[in-house]
Design an enzyme around this catalytic site. Structure first.
Site, short mmCIF file in Angstrom:
data_model
loop_
_atom_site.label_atom_id
_atom_site.label_comp_id
_atom_site.label_asym_id
_atom_site.label_seq_id
_atom_site.Cartn_x
_atom_site.Cartn_y
_atom_site.Cartn_z
N HIS A 1 9.74 3.63 20.37
CA HIS A 1 8.33 3.97 20.15
C HIS A 1 7.99 3.62 18.70
CE1 HIS A 1 4.57 6.01 20.78
NE2 HIS A 1 4.84 7.04 20.00
N ASP B 1 4.03 0.81 28.10
CA ASP B 1 4.68 1.77 27.20
C ASP B 1 4.03 3.15 27.29
OD1 ASP B 1 6.39 -0.14 26.26
OD2 ASP B 1 5.69 -0.12 24.19
N ASP B 2 4.75 4.14 26.79
CA ASP B 2 4.25 5.52 26.63
C ASP B 2 3.99 6.22 27.95
OD1 ASP B 2 4.26 4.68 23.98
OD2 ASP B 2 2.08 4.47 23.85
#
Length: 303
Positions: free
Chosen positions: A134, A13-14
């Site tokens: 998110h 993620d991110d």
């Protein structure tokens, strides 16, 4: 367990948060430790991330962000319900508070989600095969409906539903964080019908809350996978293939002021826990465990 074929999507993620996060995620991918990434299009290094994904042929989806940093939709950059008085998104908890008070305009949520899909398309040259949220904003009340509509409009098939088997038994998670996770779980249960109605799919099993940051180890990943599979196979009719998504956050720690989504990097991004995840994921004994369990790493487009 031996006869069962397990398809494991390890999602970093991110992606796009900062150059050091990007580098860590790419290193993990090249080591065969992750198989999929989720891009923050409002991240300060999003364009760089998209370029890296193209160069290394990394399967990439969209990490929709309504809680950290700045919107990407021009119209919403000033004077909209998604922003606090400083002109940034309300934050992980702030977003939830504003939502519960009825302060968020769902048409603005939809506008921003669509703008993020469009920007993803612009950066990568294709639509995202999967799209999640998110800080798990996509399973929140009201938001879940709008999120599902956007996915259906763009023909995005896959998402993430963060219901983790065995979460309740994880006594190493501090109570305040556990409260947050149980809230995410409850919101996720209430989202299943909405996503199903819109024809959206997700992995059979989700793992990632119990194995985050300092809690990640070869054994915590191994036992999370094993117990989830046992639990699933105990429940009657399943096919011979099981899909699992493992959410991870590897990277080299951010160094301020570089990084973030407009406000600079947060504490988690600057902490050693990112590097700890990276170092754990690339351990050879984890890779050999996958082999012994007939676990094959893949991405959503391989399902």
């Amino acid at each position: 367990l031996r006869m069962l074929q397990v398809k494991l999507i390890v999602t970093g993620d991110d992606f796009g948060y900062c150059p050091r996060r990007n580098q860590g995620i790419v290193d993990c991918f090249l080591a065969g430790a992750i198989s999929n990434v989720s891009l923050l299009v409002n991240g300060s290094a999003a364009a760089d991330a998209a370029e890296l994904a193209r160069r290394h042929n990394i399967p990439i989806g969209l990490h929709a962000n309504l809680s950290e940093g700045s919107p990407v939709c021009e119209v919403l950059k000033t004077n909209c319900s998604l922003l606090n008085q400083d002109g940034f998104f309300h934050g992980k908890m702030g977003f939830r508070t504003a939502l519960s008070k009825g302060l968020l305009n769902m048409s603005e949520v939809k506008q921003e989600l669509k703008a993020q899909v469009e920007l993803f398309h612009e950066l990568t040259g294709h639509l995202p095969p999967h799209m999640d949220g998110h800080q798990h904003v996509h399973v929140l009340p009201e938001v879940r409906h709008v999120f599902a509509e956007v996915l259906e409009e763009y023909g995005i098939k896959y998402t993430r539903v963060p219901i983790e088997p065995g979460l309740h038994n994880c006594d190493w998670i501090p109570p305040s964080l556990m409260d947050f996770y149980l809230g995410v779980e409850e919101d996720s249960f209430n989202t299943v019908d909405v996503f199903t109605k819109h024809g959206i799919r997700w992995a059979d099993i989700y793992i990632g809350l119990s194995t985050m940051g300092r809690n990640m180890s070869v054994s915590s990943i191994r036992s999370a996978i094993d117990s989830a599979i046992l639990q699933l196979t105990a429940r009657a009719e399943h096919s011979s293939t099981v899909t699992i998504e493992l959410m991870v956050h590897p990277g080299y720690p951010s160094v301020p002021p570089t990084g973030g989504c407009g406000e600079g990097p947060d504490d988690f991004s600057q902490s050693w826990e990112r590097l700890h995840e990276l170092q754990t994921l690339i351990k050879p004994e984890l890779q050999s465990h996958y082999k012994s369990r007939n676990i094959q790493l893949c991405s959503f487009k391989d399902l």
